[in-house]
Design a protein around this motif. Structure first.
Motif, PDB file in Angstrom:
ATOM      1  N   ARG A  90      13.776  -0.941  -3.598  1.00  0.00           N
ATOM      2  CA  ARG A  90      14.318   0.342  -3.145  1.00  0.00           C
ATOM      3  C   ARG A  90      15.696   0.602  -3.739  1.00  0.00           C
ATOM      4  O   ARG A  90      16.252   1.672  -3.580  1.00  0.00           O
ATOM      5  N   GLY A  91      16.309  -0.408  -4.356  1.00  0.00           N
ATOM      6  CA  GLY A  91      17.635  -0.236  -4.941  1.00  0.00           C
ATOM      7  C   GLY A  91      18.752  -0.891  -4.154  1.00  0.00           C
ATOM      8  O   GLY A  91      19.931  -0.690  -4.452  1.00  0.00           O
ATOM      9  N   PHE A  92      18.426  -1.677  -3.150  1.00  0.00           N
ATOM     10  CA  PHE A  92      19.446  -2.418  -2.403  1.00  0.00           C
ATOM     11  C   PHE A  92      19.965  -3.539  -3.293  1.00  0.00           C
ATOM     12  O   PHE A  92      19.213  -4.131  -4.067  1.00  0.00           O
ATOM     13  N   ARG A  93      21.260  -3.846  -3.144  1.00  0.00           N
ATOM     14  CA  ARG A  93      21.846  -4.950  -3.905  1.00  0.00           C
ATOM     15  C   ARG A  93      22.514  -5.935  -2.945  1.00  0.00           C
ATOM     16  O   ARG A  93      23.080  -5.536  -1.920  1.00  0.00           O
TER      17      ARG A  93
ATOM     18  N   LEU B  33       0.814  -1.227   0.000  1.00  0.00           N
ATOM     19  CA  LEU B  33       0.000   0.000   0.000  1.00  0.00           C
ATOM     20  C   LEU B  33       0.842   1.270   0.000  1.00  0.00           C
ATOM     21  O   LEU B  33       0.310   2.355   0.157  1.00  0.00           O
ATOM     22  N   GLY B  34       2.166   1.130  -0.133  1.00  0.00           N
ATOM     23  CA  GLY B  34       3.037   2.297  -0.163  1.00  0.00           C
ATOM     24  C   GLY B  34       3.610   2.702   1.177  1.00  0.00           C
ATOM     25  O   GLY B  34       4.320   3.700   1.275  1.00  0.00           O
ATOM     26  N   ILE B  35       3.330   1.938   2.216  1.00  0.00           N
ATOM     27  CA  ILE B  35       3.822   2.261   3.560  1.00  0.00           C
ATOM     28  C   ILE B  35       5.342   2.191   3.605  1.00  0.00           C
ATOM     29  O   ILE B  35       6.010   3.108   4.082  1.00  0.00           O
ATOM     30  N   GLY B  36       5.907   1.103   3.104  1.00  0.00           N
ATOM     31  CA  GLY B  36       7.357   0.944   3.099  1.00  0.00           C
ATOM     32  C   GLY B  36       8.060   2.003   2.264  1.00  0.00           C
ATOM     33  O   GLY B  36       9.116   2.510   2.641  1.00  0.00           O
TER      34      GLY B  36
ATOM     35  N   ALA C 130      12.095  -8.695  -1.728  1.00  0.00           N
ATOM     36  CA  ALA C 130      11.528  -7.913  -2.832  1.00  0.00           C
ATOM     37  C   ALA C 130      11.441  -6.434  -2.467  1.00  0.00           C
ATOM     38  O   ALA C 130      11.732  -5.566  -3.306  1.00  0.00           O
ATOM     39  N   TYR C 131      11.057  -6.134  -1.227  1.00  0.00           N
ATOM     40  CA  TYR C 131      10.946  -4.742  -0.801  1.00  0.00           C
ATOM     41  C   TYR C 131      12.298  -4.032  -0.930  1.00  0.00           C
ATOM     42  O   TYR C 131      12.394  -2.970  -1.548  1.00  0.00           O
TER      43      TYR C 131
END
Length: 161
Positions: free
Chosen positions: A132-135, A92-95, A127-128
């Motif tokens: 966000r761009g974590f690798r 829902l966009g919370i993260g 997945a979250y």
């Protein structure tokens, strides 16, 4: 609408409720025992760098929270992140809203990168952080949790530059 703000001691009961539901369900956090609001207040006030944010819905209920903090296994330029969203509220966009505030806080705290330490069986968490761009930069195999369960951990990194 989701409002994100700094968390304070008065938010600890709501955060503990969310976290304890997640712990009770199992499978996504390395925490295995329920936490009290008091324990969260103590973590919030512990020495070292940290930042805590909550996501609040229109009714004023906490729907998620995120914290940053120092971890002994990380170099001083890194800071650790943990994210918890109320069960049934994912997607829902919370993260996303929380990460915007947390990213700014990490920069303010002098970090150059953020570490996420995720259970390998936590598909939603993996997945979250990926979104966000974590690798991925490391994997811990055979990590023993406090309850004796053995899991693998994936370490992901987000560079702040």
């Amino acid at each position: 609408m989701i409002e994100v703000r700094r968390a304070g001691p008065a938010d600890c009961s709501g955060m503990a409720e969310i976290l304890n539901e997640i712990i009770d369900a199992g499978g996504t956090t390395a925490l295995t025992e329920p936490v009290s609001a008091r324990a969260l207040r103590d973590w919030m006030q512990a020495p070292g760098r940290s930042a805590w944010h909550v996501a609040v819905n229109d009714a004023g209920e906490i729907t998620g929270f995120q914290w940053l903090g120092d971890m002994d296994y990380l170099p001083p330029e890194a800071i650790d992140i943990a994210t918890f969203v109320k069960r049934g509220q994912s997607g829902l966009g919370i993260g996303s809203a929380l990460f915007t505030a947390t990213r700014s806080a990490a920069i303010s705290l002098g970090a150059t990168w953020i570490n996420a330490n995720i259970r390998a069986d936590n598909e939603g968490g993996l997945a979250y952080y990926q979104s966000r761009g974590f690798r991925t930069y490391d994997r811990w195999e055979g990590y023993r949790m406090a309850n004796g369960q053995i899991v693998d951990k994936i370490l992901k990194r987000y560079d702040l530059d």
